[in-house]
Scaffold this active site. Structure first.
Site, PDB file in Angstrom:
ATOM      1  N   CYS A 243      21.262 -16.642 -13.084  1.00 10.27           N
ATOM      2  CA  CYS A 243      21.626 -18.058 -13.149  1.00 10.27           C
ATOM      3  C   CYS A 243      20.835 -18.868 -14.172  1.00 10.27           C
ATOM      4  CB  CYS A 243      21.619 -18.680 -11.771  1.00 10.27           C
ATOM      5  SG  CYS A 243      22.804 -17.824 -10.677  1.00 10.27           S
TER       6      CYS A 243
ATOM      7  N   CYS B 291      28.252 -16.739 -12.053  1.00  6.28           N
ATOM      8  CA  CYS B 291      29.672 -17.069 -12.242  1.00  6.28           C
ATOM      9  C   CYS B 291      30.271 -16.292 -13.407  1.00  6.28           C
ATOM     10  CB  CYS B 291      29.840 -18.568 -12.419  1.00  6.28           C
ATOM     11  SG  CYS B 291      29.421 -19.499 -10.926  1.00  6.28           S
TER      12      CYS B 291
ATOM     13  N   SER C 282      27.799 -27.622 -19.281  1.00  4.47           N
ATOM     14  CA  SER C 282      27.798 -26.308 -18.654  1.00  4.47           C
ATOM     15  C   SER C 282      28.333 -25.285 -19.639  1.00  4.47           C
ATOM     16  CB  SER C 282      28.682 -26.338 -17.407  1.00  4.47           C
ATOM     17  OG  SER C 282      29.039 -25.032 -17.008  1.00  4.47           O
TER      18      SER C 282
END
Length: 554
Positions: free
Chosen positions: A119, A191, A470
């Site tokens: 992450c 993700c 992001s």
């Protein structure tokens, strides 16, 4: 051994007594002590399985004659922190992670270190600590999440973010969105697209501080556990050979990282993280170097959010070694750089027989998506120190655009306007006072960019901010505008209706207001000072540097 400061000699009898209280035998104390920093927690999907990864690392250390000693690290899930005050703490957490590992590995002088990560801020924070401590070290990630599916359509977290705008627009029902929520993130892991976490895990491999496979082997694969065991064994080999991170991270490996970033079309956050990481090795990574290499290395991968492929597809296509083999043909990759295998980049590629297994996922150089890299650095009066855009995720019609400014002094106000149909085709949304100092904390703007896409405006509306994005952001999203509004940057002087020209091919961004008018505005202007209640964020705002230099701490 470094650990003998803690365990060796007559005067360390009290120290050994405390080690015995841990259940450690004299035989274990006589072996090298290896710190295993485990970012496990039950908050972040990318971290929830890291106990398994850390246990495998410890098994690898023991198999090679070392004694592992595990300790924790904090982490922020950017997805969960998005679009509220929690996001102000995300980028600052990078510094806390690096500092806390330095504290643990110095107060308890380990002989070597393995960092178990995943992450966004956790990966760069751990890399920073490894270079700062400069003891034999390896980083190993928990691996990427698998992509989701809804009615045979591939999905991921960004699909859900954009789904909010689609519901507002009437293209999706709330029932369909609720179904999407449950299937878009189907497994543990970081993700599934080429977002910041996976970009940094891939680049850790390219830099040479992680083993081949670190960036792409899925979190759910048995190969991920085997890789973790190999990381534990590898750090013992580094210790035996006396190889430290600063032996691996050189000027040439800095260039390798940027070249791979461009080929992969990585997250714009790398323009913050890579300079901060290399700063710890006393190496400079300027925005000019990003731009120089972007013009040299083509974009040969388009993973979500820029395309429909995901990390699992990149892994099946040959992973980072296959991309490195392609990039080597440009002449931009330094194959003689050392890595944590104890071998060079070139030797690793030969040992792995690295080759592209799917030319649709990793394109040939002559069929690249773009002759230039995935990231572009823009300059102009609106960003004298530079700003960044993920050009690989920008629609062709938005590469050159002049539009009218819609100005907001916070992310929340901008999102309200976007979802309330207050933004129209041709507008340029300007969100300011969200930089490292002005935020403070430099929040990510995934919610507004996803809202723009979900509202069907991704090919007609640009967004400019002194905040950041992001890795999941797509569209004409231009961030890291420096100097930021809070430091007197021109973005603070933009008014509603001003014309702004964006020219990504020419690397320009201009506020089309004459100098006389701007001088008059500046005379009557004082940067907005937000009330900051957090003592930590007040300290951060006082010490953080510009986004143009990686947002490092003074």
């Amino acid at each position: 051994m470094r650990s003998k400061k803690m365990t060796g000699g007559l005067e360390k009898a009290p120290h050994r007594s405390l080690m015995h209280a841990l259940g450690i035998t004299r035989e274990e104390m006589d072996r090298p002590l290896v710190g295993v920093c485990n970012a496990f927690n039950e908050v972040i999907p990318g971290h929830v399985h890291l106990r398994t990864i850390a246990d495998a690392v410890k098994n690898g250390v023991r198999m090679s004659g070392g004694t592992p000693m595990e300790f924790p690290a904090i982490g922020v899930c950017d997805g969960l922190a998005m679009n509220h005050e929690g996001m102000r703490f995300s980028l600052p957490s990078r510094e806390i992670i690096a500092d806390s590992i330095e504290i643990m590995a110095t107060a308890h002088p380990f002989d070597a270190l393995v960092c178990v990560t995943n992450c966004d801020k956790i990966v760069p924070g751990m890399l920073m600590a490894m270079l700062r401590l400069n003891i034999p070290a390896v980083i190993v990630s928990g691996g990427p999440m698998l992509a989701g599916k809804q009615k045979k359509q591939v999905s991921d977290l960004i699909t859900v973010f954009e789904g909010v705008g689609r519901v507002k627009r009437g293209d999706m029902s709330e029932t369909e969105l609720a179904e999407l929520e449950e299937c878009a993130c189907p497994t543990c892991g970081s993700c599934s697209g080429m977002f910041t976490a996976n970009t940094m895990n891939c680049l850790s491999e390219a830099i040479g501080l992680a083993l081949p496979g670190n960036g792409t082997i899925p979190a759910t694969a048995a190969a991920r556990v085997r890789l973790a065991k190999q990381a534990g064994m590898a750090v013992m080999n580094l210790l035996e050979q006396g190889i430290t991170p600063r032996d691996i991270v050189t000027t040439d490996s800095v260039r390798n990282a940027v070249a791979m970033d461009m080929a992969l079309g990585g997250s714009t956050n790398t323009v913050l993280h890579l300079p901060a990481v290399f700063h710890e090795a006393e190496l400079e990574l300027s925005l000019e170097l990003f731009d120089e290499i972007s013009r040299q290395v083509p974009n040969i991968c388009k993973l979500s959010p820029a395309g429909h492929y995901h990390i699992e597809d990149l892994d099946a296509a040959g992973g980072i070694p296959a991309v490195m083999r392609r990039v080597a043909d440009t002449g931009a990759l330094h194959l003689d750089c050392l890595t944590v295998t104890g071998k060079t980049v070139g030797q690793n590629l030969d040992d792995l027989n690295a080759d592209v297994l799917d030319p649709d996922v990793i394109r040939p150089l002559d069929k690249a998506y773009s002759p230039q890299g995935g990231i572009a650095i823009l300059r102009g009066n609106l960003a004298e120190q530079g700003c960044v855009v993920k050009q690989s995720a920008v629609a062709p019609e938005m590469m050159q655009r002049t539009g009218k400014a819609r100005v907001f002094d916070s992310e929340e106000d901008a999102v309200e306007a976007i979802l309330g149909n207050g933004i129209k085709a041709g507008d340029v949304v300007v969100i300011r006072y969200e930089g490292p100092k002005g935020g403070p904390g430099m929040r990510e703007m995934l919610t507004p960019t996803s809202a723009i896409a979900g509202m069907g405006l991704g090919e007609s509306v640009a967004l400019i901010t002194d905040g950041r994005f992001s890795g999941g952001t797509r569209g004409a999203a231009i961030g890291h505008v420096s100097p930021e509004a809070a430091e007197g940057g021109l973005i603070g002087l933009v008014r509603e209706g001003d014309s702004i020209r964006i020219d990504i091919p020419e690397r320009r961004i201009e506020l089309l207001v004459d100098e006389t008018e701007l001088a008059q505005r500046r005379q009557n202007w004082t940067p907005l000072q937000k009330e900051v209640t957090s003592p930590f964020l007040r300290r951060y705002a006082a010490r953080v540097t510009s986004a143009a230099t990686g947002g490092v701490m003074r």
